[in-house]
Scaffold this motif. Sequence first.
Motif, PDB file in Angstrom:
ATOM      1  N   TYR A   1       0.326  -6.109  -9.926  1.00 25.84           N
ATOM      2  CA  TYR A   1       1.518  -6.111  -9.075  1.00 25.84           C
ATOM      3  C   TYR A   1       2.472  -7.240  -9.455  1.00 25.84           C
ATOM      4  N   LEU A   2       3.761  -6.919  -9.506  1.00 27.58           N
ATOM      5  CA  LEU A   2       4.795  -7.921  -9.759  1.00 27.58           C
ATOM      6  C   LEU A   2       5.801  -7.902  -8.617  1.00 27.58           C
ATOM      7  N   PHE A   3       6.336  -9.060  -8.334  1.00 27.65           N
ATOM      8  CA  PHE A   3       7.247  -9.265  -7.206  1.00 27.65           C
ATOM      9  C   PHE A   3       8.643  -9.584  -7.728  1.00 27.65           C
ATOM     10  N   LEU A   4       9.616  -8.759  -7.334  1.00 29.83           N
ATOM     11  CA  LEU A   4      10.994  -8.955  -7.783  1.00 29.83           C
ATOM     12  C   LEU A   4      11.908  -9.185  -6.577  1.00 29.83           C
ATOM     13  N   PRO A   5      12.166 -10.433  -6.229  1.00 26.82           N
ATOM     14  CA  PRO A   5      13.122 -10.737  -5.168  1.00 26.82           C
ATOM     15  C   PRO A   5      14.503 -10.963  -5.771  1.00 26.82           C
ATOM     16  N   PHE A   6      15.546 -10.551  -5.064  1.00 23.77           N
ATOM     17  CA  PHE A   6      16.896 -10.778  -5.579  1.00 23.77           C
ATOM     18  C   PHE A   6      17.894 -10.826  -4.431  1.00 23.77           C
TER      19      PHE A   6
ATOM     20  N   VAL B   1      11.282  -0.170 -15.485  1.00 26.07           N
ATOM     21  CA  VAL B   1      12.301   0.441 -14.643  1.00 26.07           C
ATOM     22  C   VAL B   1      12.530  -0.412 -13.403  1.00 26.07           C
ATOM     23  N   ILE B   2      13.790  -0.676 -13.108  1.00 19.66           N
ATOM     24  CA  ILE B   2      14.170  -1.297 -11.840  1.00 19.66           C
ATOM     25  C   ILE B   2      15.038  -0.287 -11.102  1.00 19.66           C
TER      26      ILE B   2
ATOM     27  N   LEU C   1       7.024  -3.942  -8.304  1.00 20.55           N
ATOM     28  CA  LEU C   1       6.877  -3.458  -9.675  1.00 20.55           C
ATOM     29  C   LEU C   1       5.433  -3.625 -10.119  1.00 20.55           C
ATOM     30  N   ARG C   2       5.124  -2.995 -11.234  1.00 21.65           N
ATOM     31  CA  ARG C   2       3.826  -3.204 -11.870  1.00 21.65           C
ATOM     32  C   ARG C   2       4.028  -3.680 -13.299  1.00 21.65           C
ATOM     33  N   ILE C   3       3.057  -4.401 -13.806  1.00 23.70           N
ATOM     34  CA  ILE C   3       3.131  -4.917 -15.168  1.00 23.70           C
ATOM     35  C   ILE C   3       3.303  -3.748 -16.136  1.00 23.70           C
TER      36      ILE C   3
ATOM     37  N   LEU D   1       0.821  -1.203   0.000  1.00 26.74           N
ATOM     38  CA  LEU D   1       0.000   0.000   0.000  1.00 26.74           C
ATOM     39  C   LEU D   1       0.859   1.257   0.000  1.00 26.74           C
ATOM     40  N   LEU D   2       1.987   1.194   0.668  1.00 24.93           N
ATOM     41  CA  LEU D   2       2.854   2.367   0.742  1.00 24.93           C
ATOM     42  C   LEU D   2       3.711   2.552  -0.497  1.00 24.93           C
ATOM     43  N   HIS D   3       4.091   1.446  -1.136  1.00 22.36           N
ATOM     44  CA  HIS D   3       5.168   1.543  -2.111  1.00 22.36           C
ATOM     45  C   HIS D   3       4.803   1.255  -3.565  1.00 22.36           C
ATOM     46  N   LEU D   4       3.564   0.884  -3.814  1.00 20.45           N
ATOM     47  CA  LEU D   4       3.217   0.562  -5.194  1.00 20.45           C
ATOM     48  C   LEU D   4       3.300   1.762  -6.131  1.00 20.45           C
ATOM     49  N   ASN D   5       3.193   2.951  -5.579  1.00 17.84           N
ATOM     50  CA  ASN D   5       3.192   4.135  -6.437  1.00 17.84           C
ATOM     51  C   ASN D   5       4.583   4.682  -6.713  1.00 17.84           C
ATOM     52  N   LEU D   6       5.593   4.016  -6.189  1.00 14.58           N
ATOM     53  CA  LEU D   6       6.950   4.523  -6.356  1.00 14.58           C
ATOM     54  C   LEU D   6       7.655   3.847  -7.516  1.00 14.58           C
ATOM     55  N   GLY D   7       8.273   4.641  -8.349  1.00 21.11           N
ATOM     56  CA  GLY D   7       9.162   4.081  -9.361  1.00 21.11           C
ATOM     57  C   GLY D   7       8.487   3.554 -10.601  1.00 21.11           C
ATOM     58  N   PHE D   8       7.183   3.710 -10.731  1.00 20.36           N
ATOM     59  CA  PHE D   8       6.511   3.151 -11.886  1.00 20.36           C
ATOM     60  C   PHE D   8       6.252   4.230 -12.928  1.00 20.36           C
ATOM     61  N   GLY D   9       6.511   3.905 -14.163  1.00 17.29           N
ATOM     62  CA  GLY D   9       6.185   4.813 -15.236  1.00 17.29           C
ATOM     63  C   GLY D   9       7.223   5.898 -15.455  1.00 17.29           C
ATOM     64  N   GLN D  10       8.255   5.916 -14.639  1.00 16.51           N
ATOM     65  CA  GLN D  10       9.283   6.928 -14.826  1.00 16.51           C
ATOM     66  C   GLN D  10      10.481   6.299 -15.524  1.00 16.51           C
ATOM     67  N   GLU D  11      10.935   6.949 -16.570  1.00 18.13           N
ATOM     68  CA  GLU D  11      12.065   6.425 -17.326  1.00 18.13           C
ATOM     69  C   GLU D  11      13.355   7.143 -16.978  1.00 18.13           C
ATOM     70  N   LYS D  12      13.235   8.172 -16.131  1.00 19.68           N
ATOM     71  CA  LYS D  12      14.409   8.923 -15.734  1.00 19.68           C
ATOM     72  C   LYS D  12      14.589   8.843 -14.226  1.00 19.68           C
ATOM     73  N   PHE D  13      15.836   8.841 -13.814  1.00 18.80           N
ATOM     74  CA  PHE D  13      16.155   8.747 -12.392  1.00 18.80           C
ATOM     75  C   PHE D  13      15.653   9.970 -11.648  1.00 18.80           C
TER      76      PHE D  13
END
Length: 200
Positions: free
Chosen positions: A127-132, A159-160, A150-152, A10-22
């Motif tokens: 929603y997508l899950f990226l463990p590493f 973007v990662i 991440l999101r589909i 809920l807190l983090h799904l909106n971060l980092g998606f759709g942005q192609e620039k840092f």
Amino acid sequence: MRTLFTLFILLHLNLGFGQEKFDVSAVTKFQTELNEEYADAKKSPLTAEDLAEFKTLDFYPIDEKFFVVAKFIRTQKEKPFEMETSTDRKPLYVKYGELSFTIDGRDFKLNVYKNIELSKKKEYKDYLFLPFSDLTSGKDSYIGGKYIDLRIPKGDTIVIDFNTSYNPYCAYNHKYSCPKVPLENDLDIEIKAGVKKFHD
């Protein structure tokens, strides 16, 4: 038992998606909100003892090198599987795609997954899950690896931002049940980004 996802996404799904620039401000916001969550007794995964002394999580310096635009390849005809966790719980996941990217001139690949049960909920359907894990795991970083939300993607890139990678709740409290990082998602590089380990 409450899983990692219900509070965290809920807190983090909106971060980092759709942005192609840092965007440094996006990472700063991620860190601020993460600290606020961990300081909140109603949301924090910390033990009562750790919460009483909590001030901030330890983050690596924000580094644009660990913001990558990966090539996304949707995998076909993958069968759901039971993902190993830190407990006996074995939630169903499916490999959703492969992410290929370059850091320091070296090529890497990670698999990204979808949680079957979680994806049945409208708010998590994309929603997508990226463990590493990486060469810092067990040293500066939590030995069990880290996660990224991440999101589909709509296209063939995604973007990662490793600067927004976070520890499983199990890194703070053994009462939680957390997915283990699949062996194929172990990176042969130091990813000095995101949250560091909590205890020495």
